[in-house]
Scaffold this active site. Structure first.
Site, PDB file in Angstrom:
ATOM      1  N   ASP A 408      85.562  20.020  64.556  1.00 57.23           N
ATOM      2  CA  ASP A 408      84.563  20.828  65.244  1.00 57.23           C
ATOM      3  C   ASP A 408      85.276  21.657  66.307  1.00 57.23           C
ATOM      4  OD1 ASP A 408      82.020  21.702  66.174  1.00 57.23           O
ATOM      5  OD2 ASP A 408      82.122  20.215  67.758  1.00 57.23           O
ATOM      6  N   GLU A 511      74.285  31.265  79.830  1.00 52.00           N
ATOM      7  CA  GLU A 511      73.328  31.718  80.843  1.00 52.00           C
ATOM      8  C   GLU A 511      73.691  31.167  82.211  1.00 52.00           C
ATOM      9  OE1 GLU A 511      69.214  33.077  79.512  1.00 52.00           O
ATOM     10  OE2 GLU A 511      70.928  34.057  80.406  1.00 52.00           O
ATOM     11  N   THR A 688      82.711  25.031  62.449  1.00 54.17           N
ATOM     12  CA  THR A 688      81.991  25.218  63.698  1.00 54.17           C
ATOM     13  C   THR A 688      80.688  25.957  63.475  1.00 54.17           C
ATOM     14  OG1 THR A 688      82.120  26.242  65.901  1.00 54.17           O
ATOM     15  CG2 THR A 688      83.311  27.341  64.121  1.00 54.17           C
ATOM     16  N   GLY A 689      79.765  25.716  64.342  1.00 55.82           N
ATOM     17  CA  GLY A 689      78.514  26.462  64.328  1.00 55.82           C
ATOM     18  C   GLY A 689      78.607  27.755  65.104  1.00 55.82           C
ATOM     19  N   ASP A 690      79.764  28.036  65.693  1.00 57.89           N
ATOM     20  CA  ASP A 690      79.942  29.230  66.514  1.00 57.89           C
ATOM     21  C   ASP A 690      80.123  30.451  65.624  1.00 57.89           C
ATOM     22  OD1 ASP A 690      80.133  30.680  68.828  1.00 57.89           O
ATOM     23  OD2 ASP A 690      81.555  29.304  69.755  1.00 57.89           O
ATOM     24  N   ARG A 810      79.577  29.277  61.691  1.00 57.58           N
ATOM     25  CA  ARG A 810      78.127  29.210  61.532  1.00 57.58           C
ATOM     26  C   ARG A 810      77.730  28.265  60.394  1.00 57.58           C
ATOM     27  NH1 ARG A 810      75.934  30.101  65.753  1.00 57.58           N
ATOM     28  NH2 ARG A 810      73.983  30.563  64.741  1.00 57.58           N
TER      29      ARG A 810
END
Length: 1220
Positions: A408, A511, A688-690, A810
């Site tokens: 990951d 954020e 990775t989900g990035d 992703r």
């Protein structure tokens, strides 16, 4: 199959529930809330555990031998020789299983006996969790776990909101919002109203979809739609909410948490699988030897044995037995019966080729290896007091054979902590440190930081090094002030003061970093209401009217807010550079080009970027747009598409302000760790989900992608044909480059160092391997959907396995597991998966080895793993040191173990030629029982636990030492055959040297010099001395334990033999030891045997080291010379292989955010209540679900190079030195 006495539960297609109606709900036989993960109870433990243990082939085999030994007619050994070790193995395994199951029982009891307030007959009563049933109404309080999957009815917060933490479900530590129906929320905390609630629920059947729930509520003649936003799932924790009421929908094993838990896969090492094949081969060999003995016995009995029945009577049931029931039977028939019985007898006698102690010793050694990992202080992370942990004792040697690592990214390679590092404002880049002459300098711990002390709201943990930006803000620079004002206004962060300190709850770490940056530069976000946003600018509060939030989603990749102050309406927007650029005013073209250069620079440094833009809106235009927005937001069909059209309409002709650059900090030591693992020929795939660009930039930062790579293939097609074409093109490019390389003349020079050996006067050199060239593959999740189809998976495998690094962006948790399974299925190599979140559990379970990072996302990954680490960098030591040593030690142990047992057992075979193949044992039966237990076990155990060929420093410095694990060089079928052959040859020498020494030997009184018992003792003594000294030759690292157990085992044999054979015990071998050991032939034959067996071994090893030294041999020699040179003040150095080049430019856009908070804010549903009812939920980390994809920039070339500021670690350079 379900037991016949247990009533089968009907298949559930949909669920019907009535609140406060237990009799109605019980008719459906819904699962209760009792959780059971244990396997046994007090009554089933013994039979069930024994059944499981005898499913193992080895245990069943030894049970079969025990049964044979109980038959007097065929057994020449006492059953004790098998009973004791077999019972030992069964008891040890049972104790281990019992301890594990007791832990599961305790865990189940803790969970099942948690307390919850349940509504019973109009009153809240405290009930244990396991007594909660579907249809019950539960009251939860702040910081309590949710007992079951609940429909939220009402809460203490305004608008019936509640905040939950879902780390145990999805690994995300940020808080999420759930909201009850307004109609049920009116009941508040009135227990009487709750007890009268009789709503009926019709919903989906239990399933494992965490993010989806569909159902409807019928109550008071009305129907209400239910979705996941109204559900509280088991495993969640209630946060910042005084109380909440919920209706139980799913309980116990039907909850989504339990349905996602899955079963851990049974994992076996490669050596275990090889051992099974070898043992089958040994059984075949054993059967062949027994068959030879059987045939020989039949021939001998038919030719000679039947004539000597006076001395060697046949069994009474044998045909032709003179003392039996059929004395007139045929000789051939009797010989056949005896031969068949002898076959079984030899099965018993020769079973020590694979003794049961082998499995006991393997488990002891693995247990020792696990403790070396647990005790390693260099893998201890003092910051959070987390040591490395081996959560299994069966996979250690597998760590020395890893070829593929699946990792990951966020939270594993990175810290999951975002920091505001750089920015671009009106064409000026800020963030670098400068000296007094205006020259950029490298940032170190001594670099002076910007002083924010004048700002009472500044954060002490915020670091920034460019004084120019603060000066610009203090001097009132219009663009700088506009930049930070946008960061303070355009977000969905919630603010709260706790003990006088302003704290933020951010939906995402991005954020939080941006709003905190604005705060430190004097633009402090203070509070918000559904219609206003208040900030403080240099001590002066400014309140803006919040008109609308144009929320973020995966398609828009941007968010905007419309704010009005003093009659002026402004649109503030931030988002991906490619999308912001498309919506800019043409006047910004020049600024856009400069900003793009800065974005490329930020992206090359692995920073996550966003572009900022503003636009002034006229009141008339806003009024007309607001009507269109209202129409779209209330549309019953295609609402999202219509809202996107309205958003597009107003987000045009914006003015560019600048760009932000946030660093997703790498964990310490990650680049060096990856570089060293790559030098060990371990391929690393990042799943990775990035987003793509951020993952690529992080890949360069952590040296997963390097300067020397020939190409980086990007697969980002949206359909099957495009993905297939891109993969084929990548494959063709690889082949063309390979053909071009084959036509090049290559001249290789070793790093010749003066490593003169005084013994042989020759030069030894360790070859350099710079690891140049190679490819990388980057593939997106939507492309992976097509690539993983059966018709294309082999193409993906071919391209991916030809690359040194692969990055999958992703990807979903399921896709991570599918990629791992693809490699396991087709490559037949050892895989390792490492991650830190619940979304990594699937790939951790799928891989051969699973490693969990004790990180920011809970303990789900750790609980599912085989090993746990605090930092990714410790993986280098886990594999290159502990893994390699474990593999080396286990291989040495197995080679030696098979050698010593073949040498021990085959002596019976040679003795058979002189005893008529009667299955008479050569040795004392008790010697056979304790040979592997007392006389040879400790030396090989110490060898298997303590031995090492090179120390830990050189194991890390020369990663190529890891390569033999990939090739199975230390133990394979060939190595086993050589060990077995050496054992067989040794058995020949061990038997025939003493036999020849005593053959026709006579004592002075005219009697024979030796008998059967004396010969057995002589062979046994020679065997013990030989195999223990042979163990000494195999030992590369000597400790006090080695000296003690090797010498002690030899002395113990002689001492125990003398004591056991004295007259006191009246044993059948009484006096044999004293008699035979007092003769010269005993000692001479033993000395001759030892010399004949060991001198050739020593000679061959010296010859191999001199003519074919292994890499380990050369490294040891180099280390020895370095120590001698260091003592003389001479230091050997290597030539640097550092190469520098220029990397291509890529977008660095990345923004972790999700859709939906904008609506909660503007409707007032996400506002904080009074401070007294809350504690501050400051978001620190977030990983999953908020990273959004973006398309690759059109101008991004496939080939990529690293920037000139890249540093190469010295250890990684030195690690290139060794080439086998």
């Amino acid at each position: 199959m379900r037991p016949c006495w247990r009533k089968e539960r009907p298949v559930e297609t949909e669920r019907h529930i009535r609140a406060n109606a237990p009799s109605y709900n019980s008719a459906f036989q819904y699962a209760n809330n009792y959780i059971k993960t244990s396997k046994y109870n007090i009554f089933t433990f013994v039979p069930k555990n024994l059944f499981e243990q005898f499913q193992r082939i080895a245990n069943a085999y030894f049970l079969f031998l025990l049964i044979l030994q109980l038959i007097p007619a065929i057994s020449s050994l006492t059953p004790v020789t098998t009973v004791i070790p077999l019972l030992g193995v069964l008891i040890l395994s049972a104790v281990k299983d019992a301890v594990d199951d007791i832990q599961r029982h305790r865990s189940d009891n803790v969970v099942n006996n948690r307390r919850s307030l349940v509504l019973r007959n109009g009153h809240l009563v405290e009930e244990r969790w396991h007594k909660v049933v579907v249809g019950d109404i539960i009251k939860m309080e702040n910081d309590q776990f949710v007992a079951a999957d609940l429909l939220l009815l009402s809460t203490s917060e305004p608008n019936s909101l509640c905040y939950i933490e879902t780390a145990e479900l999805d690994g995300e530590t940020n808080l999420k919002v759930r909201q009850a129906l307004p109609e049920t929320a009116e009941m508040g905390d009135d227990d009487q109203d709750m007890s009268k609630f009789d709503g009926e629920i019709k919903c989906e059947a239990p399933n494992n979809r965490l993010s989806k729930y569909e159902g409807m509520l019928k109550w008071n003649d009305n129907t209400y739609s239910l979705d996941n936003d109204k559900m509280l799932l088991r495993g969640c924790v209630l946060r910042n909410t005084k109380w909440a009421y919920g209706l139980v929908i799913f309980a116990g094993k039907d909850t989504k948490l339990m349905m996602n838990s899955g079963k851990a896969m049974f994992k076996r090492t490669h050596i275990d699988r090889l051992m099974n094949l070898l043992i089958i081969g040994i059984f075949i060999f054993l059967a062949s030897v027994c068959f030879i003995c059987t045939v020989a016995c039949g021939i001998w009995e038919s030719m000679f044995g039947h004539n000597f029945q006076v001395f060697l009577p046949w069994e009474t049931f044998v045909p032709g037995s003179k003392a039996g029931f059929d004395p007139d039977g045929s000789v051939a028939g009797g010989s056949t019966v005896i031969a068949l019985l002898v076959f079984l007898s030899y099965v018993i006698v020769l079973n020590t080729v694979v003794p049961i102690s082998l499995y006991v010793s393997v488990e002891v050694i693995r247990f020792g290896h696990s403790w070396w990992i647990n005790w390693d202080e260099k893998m201890y992370y003092a910051k959070n007091d987390t040591p490395a942990r081996s959560r299994t004792t069966t996979l250690n040697e597998e760590l020395g054979q890893i070829e593929y690592i699946f990792s990951d990214k966020t939270g594993t390679l990175t810290q999951n902590i975002m920091t505001f590092n750089k920015c671009s404002i009106d064409g000026t880049a800020y963030g670098d440190a400068f000296d007094k002459h205006g020259n950029a300098v490298e940032i170190t711990e001594r670099t002076p930081k910007v002083d924010f002390g004048r700002n009472p709201h500044h954060e002490k943990t915020f670091d920034f090094y460019d004084q120019r930006l603060l000066d610009a803000v203090n001097n009132g620079d219009k663009n700088a002030c506009l930049f930070f004002k946008l960061l303070a206004l355009c977000h969905t962060v919630m603010a709260e003061e706790k003990e006088g300190v302003l704290e933020y709850q951010a939906q995402s770490p991005d954020e939080n970093a941006l709003v905190s940056a604005a705060r430190n530069f004097g633009f402090v976000f203070k509070s918000r209401t559904p219609t206003t946003v208040t900030i403080e600018v240099n001590g002066v509060e400014e309140t803006y009217e919040l008109l609308c939030i144009l929320d973020f989603n995966n398609v828009r990749k941007r968010m905007s807010v419309l704010l009005r102050r003093e009659g002026k309406i402004m649109l503030w927007c931030k988002g991906a550079d490619s999308l912001i650029y498309e919506r800019l005013d043409p006047k910004c073209m020049e600024l856009q080009e400069v900003t793009q250069e800065h974005l490329n620079m930020f992206a090359n440094e692995g920073l996550r970027t966003l572009c900022l833009a503003v636009k002034e809106i006229s009141s008339d235009y806003y009024d007309s747009w607001r009507k269109r927005y209202h129409t779209a937001s209330t549309a019953l069909t295609d609402r999202d598409d219509k809202l996107d059209e309205v958003y597009e309409e107003i987000e045009k002709d914006m003015m560019l302000i600048g760009a932000t650059a946030i660093e997703d900090k790498l964990q310490d030591g990650v680049p060096e760790c990856i570089a060293n693992l790559a030098l060990a020929d371990i391929k690393i795939w990042v799943l990775t989900g990035d987003k793509q660009e951020t993952a690529i930039n992080i890949g360069y930062s952590c040296k997963l992608l390097t300067d020397e790579m020939e190409d980086i293939f990007v697969i980002d097609g949206d359909n099957y044909e495009t993905v297939q074409q891109q993969l084929r093109q990548a494959r063709d490019d690889q082949k063309k480059q390979g053909q071009a390389s084959n036509h090049m003349d290559v001249v290789s020079f070793g790093a010749m160092s003066p490593m003169h050996s005084a013994q042989n006067g020759k030069m030894a050199a360790i070859q350099e391997d710079e690891g140049e060239g190679g490819y990388a593959l980057v593939i997106n999740g939507h492309s992976l959907v097509h690539a993983l189809q059966q018709s294309m998976e082999m193409l993906l495998l071919e391209v991916g396995c030809a690359c040194k690094a692969v990055i999958c962006c992703r990807v979903t948790p399921l896709q991570k597991a599918l990629v791992v399974e693809l490699i396991k299925k087709h490559k037949k190599t050892i895989t390792l998966a490492i991650g830190d979140g619940a979304n990594d559990v699937s790939m951790i379970k799928a891989a051969h080895i699973g490693v969990g990072i004790s990180g920011q996302e809970g303990l789900q990954a750790v609980l599912a793993s085989d090993y746990s680490l605090a930092q990714f960098r410790f993986l280098e030591r886990l594999l290159l040191v502990h893994g390699r040593w474990s593999y080396l030690r286990m291989c040495k142990f197995l080679k030696y173990f098979f050698y010593k047992n073949f040498a021990f057992t085959l002596c019976h075979f040679w003795f058979g030629f002189f005893c008529g193949f009667s299955a008479q044992t050569l040795y004392d039966p008790y010697f056979i029982s304790v040979y592997n237990l007392f006389y040879t076990s400790l030396p090989v155990l110490v060898l298997g636990i303590f031995d090492k060929d090179v120390d830990e420093h050189h194991s890390l410095r020369y990663p190529k030492l890891y390569k033999p694990g990939h090739l199975d060089s230390f133990f394979n079928k060939k190595v086993f055959a050589i060990s077995a052959a050496e054992g067989i040859l040794s058995s020949v020498v061990l038997f025939f040297i003493p036999f020849g020494a005593y053959y026709n030997g006579m004592r002075a009184d005219g009697l024979e010099l030796v008998d059967h018992q004396s010969l057995g003792v002589t062979v046994a003594a020679s065997l013990i001395v030989t195999v223990n000294l042979r163990c000494a030759l195999d030992t590369a690292y000597w400790t006090g334990f080695n000296h003690f157990v090797i010498l002690g085992s030899i002395l113990f044999y002689f001492a125990l033999t003398f004591v056991w054979y004295i007259n006191f015990f009246e044993y059948s071998y009484m006096g044999v030891a004293r008699s035979v050991m007092s003769t010269a032939p005993f000692w001479l034959s033993m000395l001759l045997t030892v010399v004949i067996l060991l001198v050739p071994v020593v000679a061959i090893r010296f010859w191999l080291i001199d003519t074919r030294p292994t890499l380990a041999d050369r490294v040891r020699l180099r280390a020895k010379i370095q120590r001698s040179k260091s003592a003389d003040g001479v230091v050997l150095r290597r030539t640097s292989t550092l190469r520098r080049s220029t990397r291509s430019l890529r977008s660095g856009y990345a923004f972790a955010h999700t859709e939906g908070f904008g609506e909660l804010i503007t409707t007032g549903t996400a506002m904080y209540p009074s401070q007294a009812s809350l504690r501050s939920p400051v978001n620190k980390n977030n990983k999953n679900g908020f990273n959004n994809p973006t398309q690759q920039s059109r101008n991004s070339p496939k080939r990529s190079r690293k920037n000139n500021n890249t540093n190469t670690n010295a250890n990684a350079l030195d690690a290139n030195q060794a080439e086998q």
